[in-house]
Design a protein around this motif. Structure first.
Motif, PDB file in Angstrom:
ATOM      1  N   GLN A 195       0.901  -1.072   0.046  1.00 51.25           N
ATOM      2  CA  GLN A 195      -0.084   0.107   0.093  1.00 51.25           C
ATOM      3  C   GLN A 195       0.999   1.217   0.116  1.00 51.25           C
ATOM      4  O   GLN A 195       2.009   1.118  -0.074  1.00 51.25           O
ATOM      5  CB  GLN A 195      -0.767   0.032   1.255  1.00 51.25           C
ATOM      6  CG  GLN A 195      -1.835  -1.145   1.309  1.00 51.25           C
ATOM      7  CD  GLN A 195      -2.809  -0.796   2.706  1.00 51.25           C
ATOM      8  OE1 GLN A 195      -3.115   0.373   2.468  1.00 51.25           O
ATOM      9  NE2 GLN A 195      -3.638  -1.853   3.095  1.00 51.25           N
ATOM     10  N   GLY A 196       0.405   2.398   0.210  1.00 47.41           N
ATOM     11  CA  GLY A 196       1.081   3.617   0.254  1.00 47.41           C
ATOM     12  C   GLY A 196       1.297   3.852   1.685  1.00 47.41           C
ATOM     13  O   GLY A 196       1.043   3.012   2.694  1.00 47.41           O
ATOM     14  N   PHE A 197       1.723   4.946   2.225  1.00 45.48           N
ATOM     15  CA  PHE A 197       2.280   5.280   3.577  1.00 45.48           C
ATOM     16  C   PHE A 197       1.161   5.430   4.496  1.00 45.48           C
ATOM     17  O   PHE A 197       1.313   5.469   5.656  1.00 45.48           O
ATOM     18  CB  PHE A 197       3.164   6.551   3.578  1.00 45.48           C
ATOM     19  CG  PHE A 197       4.544   6.146   3.445  1.00 45.48           C
ATOM     20  CD1 PHE A 197       5.568   5.247   4.009  1.00 45.48           C
ATOM     21  CD2 PHE A 197       5.255   6.730   2.038  1.00 45.48           C
ATOM     22  CE1 PHE A 197       6.764   4.939   3.614  1.00 45.48           C
ATOM     23  CE2 PHE A 197       6.667   6.321   1.887  1.00 45.48           C
ATOM     24  CZ  PHE A 197       7.478   5.483   2.553  1.00 45.48           C
ATOM     25  N   GLN A 198       0.104   5.944   4.050  1.00 43.43           N
ATOM     26  CA  GLN A 198      -1.384   5.980   4.707  1.00 43.43           C
ATOM     27  C   GLN A 198      -1.650   4.907   5.566  1.00 43.43           C
ATOM     28  O   GLN A 198      -2.193   4.949   6.540  1.00 43.43           O
ATOM     29  CB  GLN A 198      -2.384   6.472   3.669  1.00 43.43           C
ATOM     30  CG  GLN A 198      -3.861   6.678   4.305  1.00 43.43           C
ATOM     31  CD  GLN A 198      -3.737   7.871   5.118  1.00 43.43           C
ATOM     32  OE1 GLN A 198      -2.770   8.781   4.822  1.00 43.43           O
ATOM     33  NE2 GLN A 198      -4.384   8.409   6.152  1.00 43.43           N
ATOM     34  N   PHE A 199      -1.040   3.830   5.199  1.00 41.01           N
ATOM     35  CA  PHE A 199      -1.360   2.602   5.800  1.00 41.01           C
ATOM     36  C   PHE A 199      -0.795   2.780   7.515  1.00 41.01           C
ATOM     37  O   PHE A 199      -1.504   2.103   8.091  1.00 41.01           O
ATOM     38  CB  PHE A 199      -0.553   1.273   5.196  1.00 41.01           C
ATOM     39  CG  PHE A 199      -0.424  -0.053   5.937  1.00 41.01           C
ATOM     40  CD1 PHE A 199      -1.701  -0.829   5.781  1.00 41.01           C
ATOM     41  CD2 PHE A 199       0.626  -0.223   6.901  1.00 41.01           C
ATOM     42  CE1 PHE A 199      -1.562  -2.023   6.523  1.00 41.01           C
ATOM     43  CE2 PHE A 199       0.558  -1.578   7.484  1.00 41.01           C
ATOM     44  CZ  PHE A 199      -0.711  -2.311   7.286  1.00 41.01           C
ATOM     45  N   PHE A 200       0.353   3.403   7.636  1.00 43.87           N
ATOM     46  CA  PHE A 200       0.871   3.563   8.852  1.00 43.87           C
ATOM     47  C   PHE A 200      -0.054   4.707   9.861  1.00 43.87           C
ATOM     48  O   PHE A 200       0.213   4.672  10.916  1.00 43.87           O
ATOM     49  CB  PHE A 200       2.345   3.823   8.947  1.00 43.87           C
ATOM     50  CG  PHE A 200       3.211   2.827   7.990  1.00 43.87           C
ATOM     51  CD1 PHE A 200       3.166   1.622   8.662  1.00 43.87           C
ATOM     52  CD2 PHE A 200       3.978   3.215   7.109  1.00 43.87           C
ATOM     53  CE1 PHE A 200       3.873   0.607   8.033  1.00 43.87           C
ATOM     54  CE2 PHE A 200       4.609   2.349   6.329  1.00 43.87           C
ATOM     55  CZ  PHE A 200       4.684   1.181   7.062  1.00 43.87           C
ATOM     56  N   ILE A 201      -0.546   5.537   8.910  1.00 39.74           N
ATOM     57  CA  ILE A 201      -1.465   6.506   9.761  1.00 39.74           C
ATOM     58  C   ILE A 201      -2.802   5.978  10.219  1.00 39.74           C
ATOM     59  O   ILE A 201      -3.382   6.212  11.235  1.00 39.74           O
ATOM     60  CB  ILE A 201      -1.668   7.815   8.588  1.00 39.74           C
ATOM     61  CG1 ILE A 201      -0.189   8.219   8.184  1.00 39.74           C
ATOM     62  CG2 ILE A 201      -2.398   8.911   9.354  1.00 39.74           C
ATOM     63  CD1 ILE A 201       0.418   8.771   8.959  1.00 39.74           C
ATOM     64  N   ASP A 202      -3.160   5.002   9.361  1.00 44.98           N
ATOM     65  CA  ASP A 202      -4.572   4.722   9.508  1.00 44.98           C
ATOM     66  C   ASP A 202      -4.435   3.696  10.872  1.00 44.98           C
ATOM     67  O   ASP A 202      -3.457   2.968  11.078  1.00 44.98           O
ATOM     68  CB  ASP A 202      -5.149   3.497   8.336  1.00 44.98           C
ATOM     69  CG  ASP A 202      -5.183   4.286   7.076  1.00 44.98           C
ATOM     70  OD1 ASP A 202      -5.377   5.464   7.059  1.00 44.98           O
ATOM     71  OD2 ASP A 202      -5.368   3.856   5.955  1.00 44.98           O
ATOM     72  N   GLU A 203      -5.595   3.728  11.762  1.00 40.30           N
ATOM     73  CA  GLU A 203      -5.485   2.762  12.820  1.00 40.30           C
ATOM     74  C   GLU A 203      -4.396   3.224  13.658  1.00 40.30           C
ATOM     75  O   GLU A 203      -4.090   2.672  14.569  1.00 40.30           O
ATOM     76  CB  GLU A 203      -5.632   1.259  12.624  1.00 40.30           C
ATOM     77  CG  GLU A 203      -7.024   1.104  11.357  1.00 40.30           C
ATOM     78  CD  GLU A 203      -6.909  -0.287  11.281  1.00 40.30           C
ATOM     79  OE1 GLU A 203      -6.596  -1.072  11.917  1.00 40.30           O
ATOM     80  OE2 GLU A 203      -7.494  -0.660  10.257  1.00 40.30           O
TER      81      GLU A 203
END
Ligand code: ZN
Lengths: 447, 480
Positions: free
Chosen positions: B210-218
């Protein structure tokens, strides 16, 4: 053109690339920079059941650049040597440096530490073997293992590898150095079967010169003997016992030592040997040294990965830790000087003792001879050590039976302090040279 | 969604002015001797990494790789060459080198036809561009602050962010012409804690296609920071681990590395074709307790070990390896499948264009059972509860495997009591699952951190399992 001339021309090309990289970095505003370029080609052949299985022609190249904008750093690398790709790579490194923070410890190694003499270390001896001849060699090697005993039931084959290449490093202090090197090896791995259980073992030979390689038949036979010796392996009960690490796997313990006294572990306080400089960590009969300039040595180099001149050093003298192993960054962080170990060690050795392996077994009496280690269970922060192992149970200095499916555990600090003896059966196929190592006591977990 | 083959063509072939007819030409040249099959593997990748240490962004690196690998197969023989120059002359030269594996023979002709993968398991994005440089750095700083605010005993925090963008294209003599765009992101937090002169470490991380948003999500990344500190503090209190054979309860998720080492490698097609695996010739035999079902599943959307197509262009599958205790299937690439008279299971993987494909795992996990995890622990009088692991290793011939616990506790009278120091567990692959006596109902997959090594090649993988009770496993502590 002769092979030697070709190499000289190629080296000049790579040196020009380093100059171009450094120039490009300067043009983009970097206050200093360093670059490394390497190019390597080779042949990897695997033979199995008397016929060729794979032929791989390898051709690897790469370049890396690190730029410094005062105390900010950025790095980039590529395998693409086209001029525009090289420019893109330098730009990428500069872009990275826009976002990293000022780090007072970063930068090139000190200019006055650069290597000024670059002796020929005799590392380059290409092997003009044809694929056909290599296949023949592999077949001979494997056959020697297969015909040894009818319990040798299967094979992973024999492998022939021959690689040679060039490595050039330069930085904006004006240092530039490079050298060609070669490495050839022959290996064999076979499988034996007894009572429905299979075992596998291997043997290999390696050298800068093809003439240094062991005879193919001897390599195959040794692989076969080792496999046969493991047939009938069994578990032993849980116990405390003395342990010998056979020389071919004992280098792992010295690699653990190197990890623990390396600058990056020390400034991160991630080492069980923090604050041990000048203190005894081995018994007083132990001497460990680094000799980077051995002609033809597998780990030889006249400068480290920052251009710092390498030099002979005593690491352990009479059991006492005399020096850490530092590059310029960790040295500055620790308020010390680089020891020319940026990028690792070059020809580490532990001085051999007086006994061969047989003598060490006698000295141990009852205990475990370890011939294979499995897994990575070492905690470098605490020194806690717990790994899978296989080997032989020894009584009264005589091998009794092969052992498998056990672990050995202890703490590296104690294991070092309990290093009773070093064998003179020196393993010479590695950057780290050691004989077999006898440790007073470890915990074996089994049944 | 954009067509991945189109992206692959524009990235890999267009800059070199290569057409599909050119690929046909290279393929025809390859097939002009006794070559059964051949393939070309084009790849362009970008990798970016950032490291925070001692509270500052200390280092960043950017890597550019591209090239093409050419493979020619004749019976059991493989010839391989590669070049980092994607251009017709280099391709033809690599082809001549690779086909030398066969010395004489008949002509062959191929026409490549585009094969569209049945589904895309991840968006064809460039993850490096999914966050600005400022945002990446801010994220790393937040991780440092989050870790340090957990406990004053935190001495050192090392946090890293890595993104890879991989565009590949496969052309093979069986007509395959496929492309894939593979994003991969990874974040890790490592801490060192110190109290009363004793130091310990803890580490946590995750990742996905995925993109880096994966680390922000949840709040995933912040959770890695908290988890690394928690682990380190637990280890600060740990006592010597026991030594010997005992009942072991493995936690759910990442402890599934058990399956990867004990079962997975031994079921790879190459080892079984050659008869060098302890599982060779054992299809249909009972190799695990009833209730144990293990799959290798490359089809999970967005997971680190997933692939829309493997590196030979075969769509990934969910392959049942063990069903209710019985050995069902091996994992195959095209070469080994062909030689064993079966089909590829979409497990043909390679580290890069400069490496030969091999049968490799994707996401390997065990399906859930009936038991509540609490009930499993309560059933154990004395034993070990291991919840976090470092690496592992296996000898596929003897079947012996190890995996090293980095967080473990004693179980005493059905209760989890004191933490113990890290210890390596050792067992025998064909036997260990026959000792499984309880299977939890809490299947979890790992956080996206696995990397598997085989013959010097590294590939990203996933593992998972529910909580498992294993009646006899050897624990390698120091406390005999
Ligand atoms: Zn693996």
């Amino acid at each position: 053109m002769s092979e030697q001339n070709q190499m000289t021309t190629r080296q000049a090309q790579l040196e020009q690339m380093v100059h171009d990289l450094l120039k490009e970095a300067k043009q983009l505003g970097a206050s200093s920079a360093e670059a490394a370029v390497s190019s390597d080609s080779g042949l990897s052949i695997n033979v199995r059941k008397g016929d060729v299985e794979t032929i791989e022609h390898t051709r690897d190249q790469g370049l890396g650049i690190t730029v410094y904008f005062d105390k900010r750093k950025g790095s980039a690398s590529t395998s693409d040597f086209k001029p525009e790709a090289i420019k893109d790579t330098v730009r990428a490194a500069c872009n990275i440096a826009r976002y990293t923070n000022e780090d007072p410890y970063t930068g090139l190694a000190d200019a006055n530490r650069m290597a000024t003499e670059l002796p020929d270390l005799d590392l380059y001896h290409p092997w003009d073997i044809t694929p056909e001849a290599a296949i023949e060699l592999g077949i001979t090697c494997e056959a020697a293992a297969l015909e040894l005993d009818n319990r040798i039931s299967n094979t992973e084959g024999a492998g022939i590898n021959s690689h040679s290449g060039l490595h050039v490093y330069g930085n904006s202090h004006g240092f530039i150095g490079g050298y060609p090197s070669s490495r050839h090896s022959l290996s064999c791995s076979v499988i034996g079967e007894q009572d429905g259980a299979m075992q596998r073992d291997y043997w290999y030979t390696v050298g800068r010169k093809s003439t240094e390689l062991e005879d193919a038949t001897a390599v195959g036979r040794e692989a076969g003997e080792r496999t046969l010796a493991r047939l009938g392996s069994r578990k032993i009960s849980t116990r405390q016992t003395p342990v010998i690490f056979r020389s071919d796997i004992a280098g792992g313990l010295l690699r653990n030592l190197v990890g623990a006294i390396s600058g990056s572990s020390l400034y991160r306080k991630a080492s069980f040997l923090l604050d041990h400089l000048g203190k005894p960590i081995f018994p007083d009969h132990i001497q460990i040294q680094e000799n980077p300039l051995i002609p033809g040595g597998l780990g030889s180099a006249s400068f480290d990965s920052e251009g710092v001149a390498t030099y002979d050093k005593q690491i352990i003298r009479d059991g006492v830790l005399e020096t850490y192993l530092l590059g310029s960054y960790s040295a500055r962080k620790l308020g010390m000087q680089s020891t020319a170990n940026a990028g690792g060690t070059h020809n580490l050795s532990i001085t051999p003792g007086e006994h061969n392996l047989e003598g060490l077994l006698k000295e141990m009496g009852n205990g475990l001879l370890i011939t294979e280690m499995m897994g990575q269970g070492v905690n470098m922060v605490t020194g806690d050590y717990s790994r899978g192992a296989a080997g032989f149970w020894v009584e009264n200095g005589e091998i009794q039976f092969p052992v498998e499916e056990i672990t050995i555990a202890g703490n590296l600090k104690q294991m070092f302090a309990q290093l009773l003896a070093v064998g003179n059966d020196e393993e010479r196929r590695s950057n780290i040279r050691t004989g077999s190592l006898l440790i007073e006591q470890m915990t074996v977990a089994g049944d | 969604m954009s067509d991945t083959i189109e992206i692959a063509r524009n990235t890999l072939l267009a800059p070199a002015s290569l057409s599909e007819q050119d690929l046909d030409r290279v393929m025809d040249q390859l097939l002009t001797s006794q070559i059964d099959t051949a393939d070309l593997y084009f790849q362009a990748s970008r990798l970016e990494s950032w490291v925070l240490e001692d509270g500052i962004i200390r280092d960043g690196n950017y890597n550019i790789e591209q090239g093409v690998g050419v493979r020619a197969i004749s019976g059991e023989k493989t010839g391989f060459a590669y070049t980092d120059e994607i251009a017709l002359p280099s391709l033809l030269e690599a082809g001549r080198t690779a086909r030398a594996i066969a010395r004489a023979g008949a002509d062959g002709k191929t026409r490549l036809s585009r094969t569209t993968p049945p589904r895309q398991l991840y968006a064809p994005i460039n993850p490096l561009e999914t966050m600005s440089e400022e945002e990446k750095i801010t994220l790393l700083r937040k991780l440092d602050a989050e870790a340090r605010k957990q406990d004053p005993r935190v001495q050192q925090v090392i946090a890293s962010l890595v993104a890879a963008h991989d565009v590949i294209m496969v052309a093979a003599s069986d007509g395959t012409l496929s492309g894939d765009v593979r994003p991969l992101v990874r974040c890790n937090v490592h801490v060192i804690v110190e109290a009363d002169g004793r130091r310990e470490q803890g580490s946590s991380g995750g990742g996905a296609r995925q993109g880096f948003q994966f680390f922000i999500d949840e709040d995933r990344a912040l959770e890695y920071a908290r988890e690394a500190v928690r682990q380190a503090l637990v280890n600060l209190e740990a006592e010597a681990a026991p030594a010997g054979t005992m009942t072991v309860v493995l936690g759910s998720g990442w402890p599934g590395i058990l399956l990867h080492e004990a079962i997975g490698h031994g079921l790879e097609g190459d080892f079984n074709r050659k008869g060098t695996s302890a599982f060779a010739g054992r299809i249909g035999e009972k190799v695990a307790a009833s209730g144990c079902t293990v799959v290798d599943d490359g089809t999970l959307p967005g997971r680190r070990g997933s692939l829309s197509i493997d590196d030979e262009g075969t769509p990934s599958e969910c392959t049942t390896l063990i069903e209710d205790g019985l050995l069902k299937a091996y994992m195959q690439d095209k070469h080994n499948a062909h030689l064993m008279g079966t089909h590829s299971t979409g497990n043909g993987r390679r580290e890069s264009y400069a490496h030969l494909p091999l049968p490799r795992m994707t996401n390997t996990y065990m399906l859930p059972g009936q038991h509540d995890p609490g009930e499993i622990i309560a059933s154990v009088k004395n034993g070990l509860y291991a919840v976090n692991f470092g690496g592992g290793q296996v000898d596929i011939t003897s079947g012996k495997f190890v995996f090293s616990a980095s967080e473990a506790y004693l179980i005493e009278n059905g209760k989890v009591t004191r933490p113990v120091r890290g210890a390596t567990l050792i067992g025998s692959g064909p036997e260990v699952l026959t000792e499984v006596s309880m299977i939890g109902n809490d299947l979890a997959l790992d956080a996206g951190v696995g990397t598997c090594g085989k013959e010097g090649q590294s590939v990203p993988v996933g593992v998972g399992q529910p909580t498992l009770r294993i009646d006899n496993l050897t624990v390698g502590g120091t406390n005999a």
